[in-house]
Write a protein that holds these residues in place. Sequence first.
Motif, PDB file in Angstrom:
ATOM      1  N   ARG A   1       0.830  -1.215   0.000  1.00 38.32           N
ATOM      2  CA  ARG A   1       0.000   0.000   0.000  1.00 38.32           C
ATOM      3  C   ARG A   1       0.860   1.258   0.000  1.00 38.32           C
ATOM      4  NH1 ARG A   1      -3.752  -1.255   5.043  1.00 38.32           N
ATOM      5  NH2 ARG A   1      -1.720  -2.052   5.741  1.00 38.32           N
ATOM      6  N   LEU A   2       1.936   1.223   0.771  1.00 40.93           N
ATOM      7  CA  LEU A   2       2.839   2.374   0.774  1.00 40.93           C
ATOM      8  C   LEU A   2       3.482   2.555  -0.595  1.00 40.93           C
ATOM      9  CD1 LEU A   2       4.353   4.639   2.244  1.00 40.93           C
ATOM     10  CD2 LEU A   2       6.041   2.934   2.965  1.00 40.93           C
ATOM     11  N   ALA A   3       3.937   1.472  -1.194  1.00 34.97           N
ATOM     12  CA  ALA A   3       4.579   1.540  -2.508  1.00 34.97           C
ATOM     13  C   ALA A   3       3.642   2.144  -3.550  1.00 34.97           C
ATOM     14  CB  ALA A   3       5.036   0.160  -2.943  1.00 34.97           C
ATOM     15  N   GLU A   4       2.374   1.785  -3.488  1.00 30.93           N
ATOM     16  CA  GLU A   4       1.395   2.306  -4.452  1.00 30.93           C
ATOM     17  C   GLU A   4       1.220   3.809  -4.327  1.00 30.93           C
ATOM     18  OE1 GLU A   4      -2.129   0.099  -3.689  1.00 30.93           O
ATOM     19  OE2 GLU A   4      -1.433  -1.708  -4.735  1.00 30.93           O
ATOM     20  N   ARG A   5       1.463   4.344  -3.151  1.00 27.97           N
ATOM     21  CA  ARG A   5       1.326   5.784  -2.946  1.00 27.97           C
ATOM     22  C   ARG A   5       2.618   6.525  -3.228  1.00 27.97           C
ATOM     23  NH1 ARG A   5      -0.129   7.108   2.689  1.00 27.97           N
ATOM     24  NH2 ARG A   5      -0.913   9.064   1.818  1.00 27.97           N
ATOM     25  N   VAL A   6       3.738   5.893  -2.913  1.00 30.37           N
ATOM     26  CA  VAL A   6       5.022   6.584  -3.051  1.00 30.37           C
ATOM     27  C   VAL A   6       5.375   6.834  -4.507  1.00 30.37           C
ATOM     28  CG1 VAL A   6       7.511   6.303  -2.748  1.00 30.37           C
ATOM     29  CG2 VAL A   6       5.980   5.805  -0.853  1.00 30.37           C
ATOM     30  N   LEU A   7       5.214   5.824  -5.363  1.00 30.63           N
ATOM     31  CA  LEU A   7       5.672   5.967  -6.745  1.00 30.63           C
ATOM     32  C   LEU A   7       5.013   7.133  -7.480  1.00 30.63           C
ATOM     33  CD1 LEU A   7       7.397   5.038  -9.093  1.00 30.63           C
ATOM     34  CD2 LEU A   7       5.610   3.386  -9.674  1.00 30.63           C
ATOM     35  N   PRO A   8       3.679   7.264  -7.511  1.00 34.11           N
ATOM     36  CA  PRO A   8       3.110   8.409  -8.238  1.00 34.11           C
ATOM     37  C   PRO A   8       3.494   9.758  -7.633  1.00 34.11           C
ATOM     38  CG  PRO A   8       1.396   7.152  -7.095  1.00 34.11           C
ATOM     39  CD  PRO A   8       2.643   6.343  -7.024  1.00 34.11           C
ATOM     40  N   TRP A   9       3.678   9.792  -6.319  1.00 36.93           N
ATOM     41  CA  TRP A   9       4.100  11.036  -5.668  1.00 36.93           C
ATOM     42  C   TRP A   9       5.494  11.427  -6.135  1.00 36.93           C
ATOM     43  CZ3 TRP A   9       7.710  12.758  -1.992  1.00 36.93           C
ATOM     44  CH2 TRP A   9       7.365  13.911  -1.272  1.00 36.93           C
ATOM     45  N   LEU A  10       6.391  10.453  -6.182  1.00 38.94           N
ATOM     46  CA  LEU A  10       7.742  10.729  -6.674  1.00 38.94           C
ATOM     47  C   LEU A  10       7.717  11.102  -8.153  1.00 38.94           C
ATOM     48  CD1 LEU A  10       9.812   7.870  -4.970  1.00 38.94           C
ATOM     49  CD2 LEU A  10       9.697  10.275  -4.289  1.00 38.94           C
ATOM     50  N   GLN A  11       6.863  10.465  -8.924  1.00 36.60           N
ATOM     51  CA  GLN A  11       6.784  10.776 -10.345  1.00 36.60           C
ATOM     52  C   GLN A  11       6.274  12.191 -10.569  1.00 36.60           C
ATOM     53  OE1 GLN A  11       4.408   7.340 -11.471  1.00 36.60           O
ATOM     54  NE2 GLN A  11       6.166   6.377 -12.484  1.00 36.60           N
ATOM     55  N   ARG A  12       5.350  12.639  -9.726  1.00 36.92           N
ATOM     56  CA  ARG A  12       4.879  14.024  -9.844  1.00 36.92           C
ATOM     57  C   ARG A  12       6.010  14.997  -9.540  1.00 36.92           C
ATOM     58  NH1 ARG A  12       0.366  12.068  -7.083  1.00 36.92           N
ATOM     59  NH2 ARG A  12       0.841  13.233  -5.175  1.00 36.92           N
ATOM     60  N   ALA A  13       6.783  14.671  -8.523  1.00 33.66           N
ATOM     61  CA  ALA A  13       7.927  15.529  -8.206  1.00 33.66           C
ATOM     62  C   ALA A  13       8.922  15.552  -9.356  1.00 33.66           C
ATOM     63  CB  ALA A  13       8.600  15.029  -6.922  1.00 33.66           C
ATOM     64  N   HIS A  14       9.202  14.383  -9.910  1.00 30.59           N
ATOM     65  CA  HIS A  14      10.167  14.274 -11.002  1.00 30.59           C
ATOM     66  C   HIS A  14       9.700  15.059 -12.223  1.00 30.59           C
ATOM     67  CE1 HIS A  14      13.564  12.572 -13.018  1.00 30.59           C
ATOM     68  NE2 HIS A  14      12.849  11.884 -13.879  1.00 30.59           N
ATOM     69  N   ALA A  15       8.388  15.058 -12.477  1.00 33.57           N
ATOM     70  CA  ALA A  15       7.837  15.808 -13.600  1.00 33.57           C
ATOM     71  C   ALA A  15       8.026  17.311 -13.428  1.00 33.57           C
ATOM     72  CB  ALA A  15       6.351  15.487 -13.769  1.00 33.57           C
ATOM     73  N   ARG A  16       8.226  17.734 -12.202  1.00 31.37           N
ATOM     74  CA  ARG A  16       8.473  19.149 -11.898  1.00 31.37           C
ATOM     75  C   ARG A  16       9.969  19.446 -11.824  1.00 31.37           C
ATOM     76  NH1 ARG A  16       3.970  19.903  -7.047  1.00 31.37           N
ATOM     77  NH2 ARG A  16       2.160  19.260  -8.300  1.00 31.37           N
ATOM     78  N   GLU A  17      10.774  18.530 -12.339  1.00 28.95           N
ATOM     79  CA  GLU A  17      12.228  18.672 -12.427  1.00 28.95           C
ATOM     80  C   GLU A  17      12.913  18.611 -11.060  1.00 28.95           C
ATOM     81  OE1 GLU A  17      13.098  22.083 -14.815  1.00 28.95           O
ATOM     82  OE2 GLU A  17      12.406  21.105 -16.657  1.00 28.95           O
ATOM     83  N   VAL A  18      12.297  17.907 -10.132  1.00 27.71           N
ATOM     84  CA  VAL A  18      12.953  17.597  -8.867  1.00 27.71           C
ATOM     85  C   VAL A  18      13.751  16.311  -9.062  1.00 27.71           C
ATOM     86  CG1 VAL A  18      12.611  16.969  -6.441  1.00 27.71           C
ATOM     87  CG2 VAL A  18      11.113  18.675  -7.524  1.00 27.71           C
ATOM     88  N   ASP A  19      15.011  16.306  -8.662  1.00 26.00           N
ATOM     89  CA  ASP A  19      15.812  15.089  -8.734  1.00 26.00           C
ATOM     90  C   ASP A  19      15.351  14.118  -7.650  1.00 26.00           C
ATOM     91  OD1 ASP A  19      17.312  16.053 -10.825  1.00 26.00           O
ATOM     92  OD2 ASP A  19      18.919  16.809  -9.547  1.00 26.00           O
ATOM     93  N   VAL A  20      15.215  12.858  -8.009  1.00 22.68           N
ATOM     94  CA  VAL A  20      14.749  11.833  -7.074  1.00 22.68           C
ATOM     95  C   VAL A  20      15.784  10.724  -6.993  1.00 22.68           C
ATOM     96  CG1 VAL A  20      12.997  10.088  -6.590  1.00 22.68           C
ATOM     97  CG2 VAL A  20      12.315  12.328  -7.503  1.00 22.68           C
ATOM     98  N   LEU A  21      16.194  10.381  -5.769  1.00 24.37           N
ATOM     99  CA  LEU A  21      17.049   9.224  -5.535  1.00 24.37           C
ATOM    100  C   LEU A  21      16.291   8.221  -4.689  1.00 24.37           C
ATOM    101  CD1 LEU A  21      20.622  10.579  -4.664  1.00 24.37           C
ATOM    102  CD2 LEU A  21      19.804   9.666  -6.842  1.00 24.37           C
ATOM    103  N   VAL A  22      16.264   6.987  -5.149  1.00 23.82           N
ATOM    104  CA  VAL A  22      15.619   5.884  -4.443  1.00 23.82           C
ATOM    105  C   VAL A  22      16.712   4.946  -3.947  1.00 23.82           C
ATOM    106  CG1 VAL A  22      14.165   3.835  -4.730  1.00 23.82           C
ATOM    107  CG2 VAL A  22      13.463   6.026  -5.735  1.00 23.82           C
ATOM    108  N   GLY A  23      16.627   4.531  -2.683  1.00 26.86           N
ATOM    109  CA  GLY A  23      17.574   3.569  -2.141  1.00 26.86           C
ATOM    110  C   GLY A  23      16.839   2.344  -1.618  1.00 26.86           C
TER     111      GLY A  23
END
Length: 223
Positions: free
Chosen positions: A153-175
């Motif tokens: 459930r957390l994964a389903e929420r995290v990915l689109p949130w990160l993708q929205r940030a990335h679309a706004r030219e925010v750099d995203v690092l996943v570990g």
Amino acid sequence: MAASPRAFVLRHTRLRSVPGLEEVRLQLADEVLPLWHAVQVETDDPDAALPYWAFAWAGGLAIGRYLREHPEVAAGRRVFDLASGSGLCAIAAMHAGAAQATGADIDGFAAAAIKLNARANGRRVTVVRRDVLDEEPPDVDVILAGDCWYDARLAERVLPWLQRAHAREVDVLVGDPGRRYLPTDELVELASYDVRTTTELEDLERSQGHVFSLRPANTPSVG
């Protein structure tokens, strides 16, 4: 919630260097299950969350190593550490020269741990205690997402949130060490490290921690 989350964290952890990131010191516990029981008793909640804030997990360790090798990712930039836990990634970003760092977590004990750990490292980290996944991504330059992929459930929420940030030219690092819900088709691996976690909940004391960026939109995966 305990009357003093800060006192609880101090009572159940001890300050020590992080394996592989010895320049970072955190309030760490020795074992998960006794501490989890203590949290349940303290909060009078048998369903209390695991004390993720008291351990250095593989994904956060990998992000810390990556930032040490590539300080330019964080240097002079505004960094946001999602599901911050102990604050490891935010503190590593400050060590790399970030202009400012924010650690976000819903757990009150985590909020206390982040403040304690930042102070122990001589760094300033702003703490946000709320579920930021219900909001639009923050106005920052870099988002760090370490160890966010252990729950469906957390994964389903995290990915689109990160993708929205990335679309706004925010750099995203996943570990992450490659947990079940890691969206590998949406990621590009940047680095891999042999890391030693501080919790027995990981399958192996030593594991591979991987660092990824988000795959650009409309870019097909390979393999």
